[in-house]
Scaffold this motif. Structure first.
Motif, PDB file in Angstrom:
ATOM      1  N   UNK A 107     -34.155  -0.689  -4.603  1.00  0.00           N
ATOM      2  CA  UNK A 107     -33.753   0.697  -4.850  1.00  0.00           C
ATOM      3  C   UNK A 107     -34.923   1.658  -4.638  1.00  0.00           C
ATOM      4  N   UNK A 108     -36.096   1.309  -5.163  1.00  0.00           N
ATOM      5  CA  UNK A 108     -37.243   2.197  -5.007  1.00  0.00           C
ATOM      6  C   UNK A 108     -37.738   2.233  -3.560  1.00  0.00           C
ATOM      7  N   UNK A 109     -37.639   1.095  -2.874  1.00  0.00           N
ATOM      8  CA  UNK A 109     -38.015   1.078  -1.457  1.00  0.00           C
ATOM      9  C   UNK A 109     -37.080   1.967  -0.647  1.00  0.00           C
ATOM     10  N   UNK A 110     -35.786   1.907  -0.949  1.00  0.00           N
ATOM     11  CA  UNK A 110     -34.821   2.773  -0.268  1.00  0.00           C
ATOM     12  C   UNK A 110     -35.143   4.238  -0.534  1.00  0.00           C
TER      13      UNK A 110
ATOM     14  N   UNK B  10     -48.008  -0.071   2.891  1.00  0.00           N
ATOM     15  CA  UNK B  10     -48.532   0.570   1.686  1.00  0.00           C
ATOM     16  C   UNK B  10     -47.506   0.602   0.569  1.00  0.00           C
ATOM     17  N   UNK B  11     -46.251   0.831   0.931  1.00  0.00           N
ATOM     18  CA  UNK B  11     -45.183   0.857  -0.070  1.00  0.00           C
ATOM     19  C   UNK B  11     -45.071  -0.484  -0.781  1.00  0.00           C
ATOM     20  N   UNK B  12     -45.200  -1.577  -0.043  1.00  0.00           N
ATOM     21  CA  UNK B  12     -45.139  -2.902  -0.670  1.00  0.00           C
ATOM     22  C   UNK B  12     -46.249  -3.064  -1.706  1.00  0.00           C
ATOM     23  N   UNK B  13     -47.433  -2.532  -1.418  1.00  0.00           N
ATOM     24  CA  UNK B  13     -48.539  -2.646  -2.375  1.00  0.00           C
ATOM     25  C   UNK B  13     -48.228  -1.860  -3.651  1.00  0.00           C
ATOM     26  N   UNK B  14     -47.627  -0.676  -3.486  1.00  0.00           N
ATOM     27  CA  UNK B  14     -47.261   0.136  -4.654  1.00  0.00           C
ATOM     28  C   UNK B  14     -46.201  -0.588  -5.482  1.00  0.00           C
ATOM     29  N   UNK B  15     -45.219  -1.163  -4.822  1.00  0.00           N
ATOM     30  CA  UNK B  15     -44.169  -1.879  -5.542  1.00  0.00           C
ATOM     31  C   UNK B  15     -44.717  -3.127  -6.223  1.00  0.00           C
ATOM     32  N   UNK B  16     -45.713  -3.771  -5.602  1.00  0.00           N
ATOM     33  CA  UNK B  16     -46.373  -4.904  -6.259  1.00  0.00           C
ATOM     34  C   UNK B  16     -47.049  -4.452  -7.555  1.00  0.00           C
TER      35      UNK B  16
END
Length: 259
Positions: A99-102, A229-235
């Protein structure tokens, strides 16, 4: 008589005017705002003046102030209309990460479609219905993860900061390409390349050298770089969710390999 305190545009009723014999047609806030957004998309937000909007609509500028009293009101309306481009389901799916990635990807798309949006969004406090819709979705994505509302709000803010910053950098590259006539690859190769090579050869900045010579992300497309970068934030968000943090702590440590 003292000036009246300004009132949020969201508190003011929509003015409705009916057209009739001998009367000019009425307008709506949405018509005015859509005209302003089209002008801003093409020429920049400063070009979206009441006079210019009135010219596009075929009326006088003063008549539009009955619908949108102040310049600040117009900017708030423009921000909110542009944020309606952020397409989200009515409710989160239950998969907070998806959801946050979307949300981040949709915000990037809206920000690139309306190059003025992120600058306005990050430089003025506003809270229109579309922004509330997006914010509610983001908080809803983290609801039920065990995070308190303060942590959820802070993490959504962190995600927004990454997303907005990445969009601004990407827009900066696009503007530089437009200004110089060089696409980003040619800009890096022909304009900055000789200087970067001199810096690398000097050995004065070894960590910078590593970021140039050993980087695995240097040749990613803008979208790929954004998602990386988004993946790092979600991690980072995942590391703060109690259930995931507990699960990670309970996972047995891997034995060290013997050489």
């Amino acid at each position: 008589m003292a000036d009246e305190e300004p009132t949020s545009i969201w508190m003011l009723p929509e003015r409705q005017e009916r057209s009739g014999p001998g009367r000019r047609p009425g307008y709506s806030r949405e018509q005015i705002t859509r005209a302003a957004v089209l002008i801003a998309d093409a020429e920049g937000v400063e070009a979206a003046t009441m006079r210019r909007i009135a010219g596009e609509l075929g009326t006088g500028a003063m008549s539009l102030y009955r619908y949108v009293p102040r310049r600040d009101d117009l900017l708030d309306l423009m921000i909110d209309l542009a944020m309606s481009d952020v397409e989200l389901p009515d409710t989160p799916s239950g998969d907070w990460r998806a959801d946050l990635a979307l949300l981040a990807r949709q915000t990037r798309a809206a920000g690139l479609r309306h190059p003025w949006l992120i600058t306005l969004l990050t430089s003025r406090p506003t809270l229109g219905p579309q922004l509330l819709r997006v914010h509610e979705f983001a908080l809803g994505a983290l609801d039920g993860t065990g995070l308190g509302i303060d942590d959820s709000t802070g993490l959504v803010g962190m995600l927004d900061d990454y997303t907005h910053g990445a969009i601004r950098r990407e827009l900066g590259w696009l503007e530089e390409a437009r200004r110089t006539g060089l696409d980003p690859e040619r800009w890096k190769r022909d304009y900055m390349g000789p200087y970067v090579r001199r810096v690398v050869e000097s050995g004065e900045f070894p960590l910078f050298n590593r970021s140039v010579l050993d980087s695995r992300t240097a040749h990613l497309t803008p979208e790929e770089r954004f998602r990386h970068g988004l993946d790092r934030v979600l991690d980072a968000i995942a590391a703060l969710i109690p259930s995931l943090r507990t699960r990670s702590a309970e996972r047995p440590a891997r034995p060290l390999r013997r050489s």
